[in-house]
Design a protein around this motif. Structure first.
Motif, mmCIF file in Angstrom:
data_model
loop_
_atom_site.group_PDB
_atom_site.id
_atom_site.type_symbol
_atom_site.label_atom_id
_atom_site.label_comp_id
_atom_site.label_asym_id
_atom_site.label_seq_id
_atom_site.Cartn_x
_atom_site.Cartn_y
_atom_site.Cartn_z
ATOM 1 N N SER A 48 0.837 -1.209 0.000
ATOM 2 C CA SER A 48 0.000 0.000 0.000
ATOM 3 C C SER A 48 0.871 1.259 0.000
ATOM 4 N N HIS A 52 1.019 4.144 -2.832
ATOM 5 C CA HIS A 52 0.857 5.535 -2.409
ATOM 6 C C HIS A 52 1.968 6.422 -2.996
ATOM 7 N N ARG A 55 1.504 6.910 -6.721
ATOM 8 C CA ARG A 55 0.379 7.812 -7.008
ATOM 9 C C ARG A 55 0.741 9.260 -6.697
ATOM 10 N N ARG A 62 -4.768 5.031 -9.556
ATOM 11 C CA ARG A 62 -4.713 3.910 -8.623
ATOM 12 C C ARG A 62 -4.412 2.598 -9.361
ATOM 13 N N SER B 210 -4.119 3.553 5.441
ATOM 14 C CA SER B 210 -5.534 3.221 5.356
ATOM 15 C C SER B 210 -6.402 4.452 5.669
ATOM 16 N N GLU B 213 -6.608 6.703 2.722
ATOM 17 C CA GLU B 213 -7.542 6.192 1.710
ATOM 18 C C GLU B 213 -8.976 6.576 2.046
ATOM 19 N N HIS B 214 -9.286 6.619 3.333
ATOM 20 C CA HIS B 214 -10.665 6.826 3.758
ATOM 21 C C HIS B 214 -10.962 8.262 4.165
#
Lengths: 110, 215
Positions: A48, A52, A55, A62, B210, B213-214
């Protein structure tokens, strides 16, 4: 060093120009030039996190960032940009600042 | 109770850490700073006055010497520092040039990231265990946590995918076997602490990603 922050989003990644449209497709161009930046797999960086970084720094979508991350993970390396030596050195320096394993090499190698 | 990063109204991301957790993260950050400085032989203080004067000298040779004095490009020796400052090319000449022109700046960025984290974690007597990250703090924390994880992973000898999971599993099996005598070897006991800190930092970084992302 030209005094700008090497970790700031790369050229053409923040606007809504042609370059960004290209970069947001999964198979769009990585740029063109005699040098390329390669990111190598390592067992510590979170998937992840790598997505990130791709991006935010390169401005990839994504899907594109995810595909490149998968390529790094499965094939051990992925080309993430091409350009002049100076541009690619900037990209590699940025990748190192994020803790990613990256090298520059003459374009043309897979 | 510690809790993971959560998005808050106004765009900040907050997590809650126990005092002990804050202290240990700050301590690891400080140790990574010292490791980088020691291994690359960087000075804490700005260039001495003589070097600054030479940098403004009319003599180009003196200016060059001052530049070299202020921008050492020593090859990292420690394996963890090698991981933070990897060779940028298989070609030694390309890699050497890259180091000469970029390593000092890269080191300063990494030291600054870690210092900012320490300052945010190290607020004695504030009574607040919440850490709130503004927009500009997020990349600093992502990079800093990652650099700390890279150093700890090196100390844990994680060199292949899945190796940390294997290490953890072996430790848990070891803990479950009752007849195993208590570990006396300092290195192994230290390894368990390093593994626990690595897990804490991984959890924090994952939760920060995370929460982003949210948001």
């Amino acid at each position: 060093m030209d005094g700008t922050d090497p970790r700031a989003p790369r050229r053409g990644s923040a606007g809504t120009g042609v370059l960004e449209q290209e970069r947001s497709s999964v198979f769009g161009s990585l740029g063109d030039g005699p040098w390329q930046a390669v990111v190598h797999n390592d067992p510590v960086n979170l998937m992840s996190y790598v997505v990130h970084v791709f991006r935010t720094y390169f401005g990839f979508s994504r899907a594109r960032a995810g595909a490149l991350m998968q390529q790094v993970h499965e094939q051990g390396r992925a080309i993430v940009s091409r350009g002049s030596r100076e541009q690619i050195e900037t990209d590699v320096q940025a990748m190192h600042s994020f803790g990613l394993q990256a090298t520059l090499e003459p374009s043309g190698q897979d | 109770m510690a809790h993971a990063f959560r998005p808050r109204p106004g765009g900040t991301l907050t997590c809650r850490l126990e005092g002990e957790e804050r202290a240990i993260i700050a301590q690891v950050a400080q140790e990574v700073r010292e490791l980088i400085r020691h291994d690359l032989q960087l000075q804490e203080r700005p260039a001495p006055e003589a070097v600054q004067q030479a940098a403004q000298s009319d003599d180009p040779l003196q200016r060059l010497e001052a530049e070299l004095a202020g921008a050492p490009s020593r090859e990292p020796v420690d394996s963890a520092v090698q991981r933070l400052f990897p060779a940028a090319s298989e070609d030694p000449q390309v890699a050497g040039e890259f180091r000469r022109f970029g390593q000092q700046a890269l080191a300063e960025e990494k030291l600054e990231d870690l210092l900012r984290m320490i300052r945010m974690l190290d607020r004695p007597g504030s009574g607040r265990e919440e850490v709130a990250l503004g927009q500009e703090d997020v990349p600093v924390w992502l990079r800093g946590l990652n650099d700390m994880r890279l150093v700890l992973a090196d100390r844990l000898s994680i060199t292949r995918d899945g190796e940390f999971e294997t290490l953890r599993m072996l430790q848990q099996i070891g803990e479950q076997v009752e007849d195993v005598p208590p570990v006396e070897d300092g290195d192994v006991a230290g390894g368990e602490i390093v593994a626990a800190v690595y897990e804490l930092l991984t959890w924090l970084q994952e939760s920060l990603l995370s929460a982003l992302e949210h948001r």
